[in-house]
Design a protein around this motif. Structure first.
Motif, PDB file in Angstrom:
ATOM      1  N   VAL A   4      -1.689  10.676  13.186  1.00 29.71           N
ATOM      2  CA  VAL A   4      -2.561  11.851  13.040  1.00 29.71           C
ATOM      3  C   VAL A   4      -3.515  11.691  11.862  1.00 29.71           C
ATOM      4  CG1 VAL A   4      -2.582  14.325  12.575  1.00 29.71           C
ATOM      5  CG2 VAL A   4      -0.909  13.377  14.162  1.00 29.71           C
ATOM      6  N   LEU A   5      -3.028  11.154  10.755  1.00 28.51           N
ATOM      7  CA  LEU A   5      -3.846  11.091   9.541  1.00 28.51           C
ATOM      8  C   LEU A   5      -4.866   9.964   9.559  1.00 28.51           C
ATOM      9  CD1 LEU A   5      -1.168  11.809   6.779  1.00 28.51           C
ATOM     10  CD2 LEU A   5      -2.720  13.408   7.913  1.00 28.51           C
ATOM     11  N   GLU A   6      -4.600   8.904  10.316  1.00 30.49           N
ATOM     12  CA  GLU A   6      -5.523   7.774  10.284  1.00 30.49           C
ATOM     13  C   GLU A   6      -6.866   8.109  10.914  1.00 30.49           C
ATOM     14  OE1 GLU A   6      -4.232   4.406  12.482  1.00 30.49           O
ATOM     15  OE2 GLU A   6      -3.783   5.544  14.314  1.00 30.49           O
ATOM     16  N   GLU A   7      -6.952   9.219  11.644  1.00 31.21           N
ATOM     17  CA  GLU A   7      -8.230   9.610  12.236  1.00 31.21           C
ATOM     18  C   GLU A   7      -9.203  10.168  11.197  1.00 31.21           C
ATOM     19  OE1 GLU A   7      -7.295  12.391  15.267  1.00 31.21           O
ATOM     20  OE2 GLU A   7      -6.239  10.937  16.552  1.00 31.21           O
ATOM     21  N   ARG A   8      -8.689  10.655  10.064  1.00 31.50           N
ATOM     22  CA  ARG A   8      -9.550  11.266   9.044  1.00 31.50           C
ATOM     23  C   ARG A   8      -9.544  10.521   7.712  1.00 31.50           C
ATOM     24  NH1 ARG A   8      -8.412  17.829   9.295  1.00 31.50           N
ATOM     25  NH2 ARG A   8      -9.292  18.194  11.379  1.00 31.50           N
ATOM     26  N   PHE A   9      -8.458   9.812   7.434  1.00 34.51           N
ATOM     27  CA  PHE A   9      -8.311   9.217   6.101  1.00 34.51           C
ATOM     28  C   PHE A   9      -7.974   7.734   6.212  1.00 34.51           C
ATOM     29  CE2 PHE A   9      -6.654  13.562   6.193  1.00 34.51           C
ATOM     30  CZ  PHE A   9      -7.482  14.198   5.287  1.00 34.51           C
ATOM     31  N   THR A  10      -8.093   7.076   5.072  1.00 32.05           N
ATOM     32  CA  THR A  10      -7.626   5.706   4.943  1.00 32.05           C
ATOM     33  C   THR A  10      -6.147   5.751   4.591  1.00 32.05           C
ATOM     34  OG1 THR A  10      -9.807   4.967   4.183  1.00 32.05           O
ATOM     35  CG2 THR A  10      -7.920   3.520   3.745  1.00 32.05           C
ATOM     36  N   CYS A  11      -5.303   5.281   5.490  1.00 38.13           N
ATOM     37  CA  CYS A  11      -3.858   5.368   5.326  1.00 38.13           C
ATOM     38  C   CYS A  11      -3.289   3.984   5.029  1.00 38.13           C
ATOM     39  CB  CYS A  11      -3.204   5.950   6.579  1.00 38.13           C
ATOM     40  SG  CYS A  11      -3.686   7.650   6.933  1.00 38.13           S
ATOM     41  N   TRP A  12      -2.384   3.960   4.067  1.00 41.87           N
ATOM     42  CA  TRP A  12      -1.679   2.740   3.697  1.00 41.87           C
ATOM     43  C   TRP A  12      -0.191   2.913   4.002  1.00 41.87           C
ATOM     44  CZ3 TRP A  12      -3.636   0.506  -1.638  1.00 41.87           C
ATOM     45  CH2 TRP A  12      -4.981   0.090  -1.468  1.00 41.87           C
ATOM     46  N   LEU A  13       0.371   1.921   4.640  1.00 42.96           N
ATOM     47  CA  LEU A  13       1.810   1.867   4.847  1.00 42.96           C
ATOM     48  C   LEU A  13       2.402   0.935   3.793  1.00 42.96           C
ATOM     49  CD1 LEU A  13       4.131   2.838   6.725  1.00 42.96           C
ATOM     50  CD2 LEU A  13       3.824   0.706   7.999  1.00 42.96           C
ATOM     51  N   LEU A  14       3.256   1.476   2.929  1.00 36.37           N
ATOM     52  CA  LEU A  14       3.746   0.742   1.770  1.00 36.37           C
ATOM     53  C   LEU A  14       5.137   0.176   2.020  1.00 36.37           C
ATOM     54  CD1 LEU A  14       2.636   3.278  -0.985  1.00 36.37           C
ATOM     55  CD2 LEU A  14       1.326   1.373   0.009  1.00 36.37           C
ATOM     56  N   ASN A  15       5.357  -0.988   1.465  1.00 32.46           N
ATOM     57  CA  ASN A  15       6.666  -1.638   1.555  1.00 32.46           C
ATOM     58  C   ASN A  15       7.592  -1.034   0.508  1.00 32.46           C
ATOM     59  OD1 ASN A  15       8.886  -3.430   1.420  1.00 32.46           O
ATOM     60  ND2 ASN A  15       7.634  -5.071   2.281  1.00 32.46           N
ATOM     61  N   ALA A  16       8.771  -0.603   0.934  1.00 31.70           N
ATOM     62  CA  ALA A  16       9.708   0.049   0.015  1.00 31.70           C
ATOM     63  C   ALA A  16      10.177  -0.900  -1.076  1.00 31.70           C
ATOM     64  CB  ALA A  16      10.906   0.587   0.792  1.00 31.70           C
ATOM     65  N   GLN A  17      10.362  -2.164  -0.761  1.00 27.77           N
ATOM     66  CA  GLN A  17      10.830  -3.116  -1.769  1.00 27.77           C
ATOM     67  C   GLN A  17       9.787  -3.326  -2.852  1.00 27.77           C
ATOM     68  OE1 GLN A  17      11.959  -6.866  -0.098  1.00 27.77           O
ATOM     69  NE2 GLN A  17      12.708  -7.701  -2.040  1.00 27.77           N
ATOM     70  N   HIS A  18       8.517  -3.388  -2.477  1.00 26.26           N
ATOM     71  CA  HIS A  18       7.458  -3.537  -3.470  1.00 26.26           C
ATOM     72  C   HIS A  18       7.375  -2.315  -4.381  1.00 26.26           C
ATOM     73  CE1 HIS A  18       5.243  -6.538  -0.590  1.00 26.26           C
ATOM     74  NE2 HIS A  18       6.388  -6.997  -1.068  1.00 26.26           N
ATOM     75  N   MET A  19       7.593  -1.138  -3.818  1.00 27.71           N
ATOM     76  CA  MET A  19       7.535   0.083  -4.634  1.00 27.71           C
ATOM     77  C   MET A  19       8.658   0.131  -5.646  1.00 27.71           C
ATOM     78  SD  MET A  19       6.620   2.782  -1.607  1.00 27.71           S
ATOM     79  CE  MET A  19       7.212   4.099  -2.633  1.00 27.71           C
ATOM     80  N   HIS A  20       9.868  -0.276  -5.245  1.00 29.78           N
ATOM     81  CA  HIS A  20      10.999  -0.219  -6.172  1.00 29.78           C
ATOM     82  C   HIS A  20      10.920  -1.302  -7.245  1.00 29.78           C
ATOM     83  CE1 HIS A  20      12.901   2.937  -3.948  1.00 29.78           C
ATOM     84  NE2 HIS A  20      13.014   2.207  -2.842  1.00 29.78           N
ATOM     85  N   ASN A  21      10.158  -2.364  -6.989  1.00 34.09           N
ATOM     86  CA  ASN A  21      10.034  -3.421  -7.989  1.00 34.09           C
ATOM     87  C   ASN A  21       9.059  -3.079  -9.105  1.00 34.09           C
ATOM     88  OD1 ASN A  21      11.861  -5.044  -6.629  1.00 34.09           O
ATOM     89  ND2 ASN A  21      10.274  -6.127  -5.470  1.00 34.09           N
ATOM     90  N   VAL A  22       8.248  -2.052  -8.918  1.00 38.44           N
ATOM     91  CA  VAL A  22       7.311  -1.644  -9.971  1.00 38.44           C
ATOM     92  C   VAL A  22       8.083  -0.914 -11.064  1.00 38.44           C
ATOM     93  CG1 VAL A  22       5.249  -0.302 -10.489  1.00 38.44           C
ATOM     94  CG2 VAL A  22       5.447  -1.481  -8.292  1.00 38.44           C
ATOM     95  N   PRO A  23       8.024  -1.377 -12.305  1.00 38.71           N
ATOM     96  CA  PRO A  23       8.795  -0.712 -13.377  1.00 38.71           C
ATOM     97  C   PRO A  23       8.130   0.573 -13.838  1.00 38.71           C
ATOM     98  CG  PRO A  23       7.542  -2.539 -14.282  1.00 38.71           C
ATOM     99  CD  PRO A  23       7.303  -2.567 -12.793  1.00 38.71           C
ATOM    100  N   GLY A  24       8.931   1.414 -14.518  1.00 36.04           N
ATOM    101  CA  GLY A  24       8.406   2.623 -15.143  1.00 36.04           C
ATOM    102  C   GLY A  24       8.744   3.900 -14.429  1.00 36.04           C
TER     103      GLY A  24
END
Length: 221
Positions: free
Chosen positions: A76-96
């Motif tokens: 639904v959202l990709e028709e109006r916006f730029t949507c990114w599908l993020l990898n969960a492992q990459h997100m958890h590896n970011v510190p802070g």
């Protein structure tokens, strides 16, 4: 840290709900404002979420790939916006990240600072073709299982094998035929038919045991 995307939204999509956090420039210098809302994942929920993101002038939407729950919201959202599908492992590896920070807020912060990269999502036409192919494969397999015979190949039943106890014993029958009958007729005296006696059989009158003879036995008529 520098802000790369001024207005972005982070989504935490579950089976029944989708939590969205929007971040935008604040009134003060180098400040950021944000707001979090929860929408159902029914047919009206993604549409209402899309209207709110459009009202907030969101430039980029990011969501975590959780099972298959992201697909209807992403569609639904990709028709109006730029949507990114993020990898969960990459997100958890970011510190802070702090433990009390919600997933949607953390995704929005990663997007605005450019700390994550999107995963590859095929175009809508290719995704539709994949879904159609998988559905066809599932239906074909179910039809093959339903048409398969429940038992083995049909045919005449095998002949029953007789048990050893039911088979006639040829040895016992042969022995029965060789036994003398108690009702067989006895030869009359003077008929010329010799009957074996104790003397002709070599039986001792004293001991009653058989005796060995060196020559053949002759009978007198």
């Amino acid at each position: 840290m520098d802000v790369v995307v001024a207005r972005c939204a982070g989504l935490d999509v579950h089976r029944d709900t989708a939590v969205a956090t929007v971040r935008w420039p604040g009134k003060r210098k180098n400040s950021r404002g944000q707001e979090t809302r929860t929408y159902p994942t029914t047919q009206r929920g993604p549409a209402e979420l899309s209207d709110w993101l459009l009202l907030e002038q969101v430039e980029l939407v990011g969501m975590e790939a959780t099972g298959i729950y992201w697909k209807p919201v992403f569609s639904v959202l990709e028709e109006r916006f730029t949507c990114w599908l993020l990898n969960a492992q990459h997100m958890h590896n970011v510190p802070g990240r702090k433990t009390d920070v919600a997933d949607s807020v953390w995704i929005a912060r990663l997007l605005e600072h450019g700390l994550v990269r999107p995963s590859f999502v095929p175009p809508r036409e290719m995704r539709d073709l994949r879904d159609l192919t998988r559905s066809r494969t599932a239906v074909t397999q179910e039809s093959e299982l339903g048409s398969a015979p429940a038992s083995g190949p049909t045919g005449p039943p095998p002949a029953p094998r007789s048990s050893p106890s039911s088979r006639p014993s040829t040895t016992a029958a042969a022995c029965a035929n060789t036994r003398p009958s108690a009702t067989s007729p006895q030869p009359r005296p003077g008929s010329g038919i010799n009957t074996p006696s104790r003397h002709s059989q070599g039986v001792s009158k004293i001991t009653g045991k058989p005796q060995r003879r060196s020559g053949p036995t002759t009978s007198t008529q």
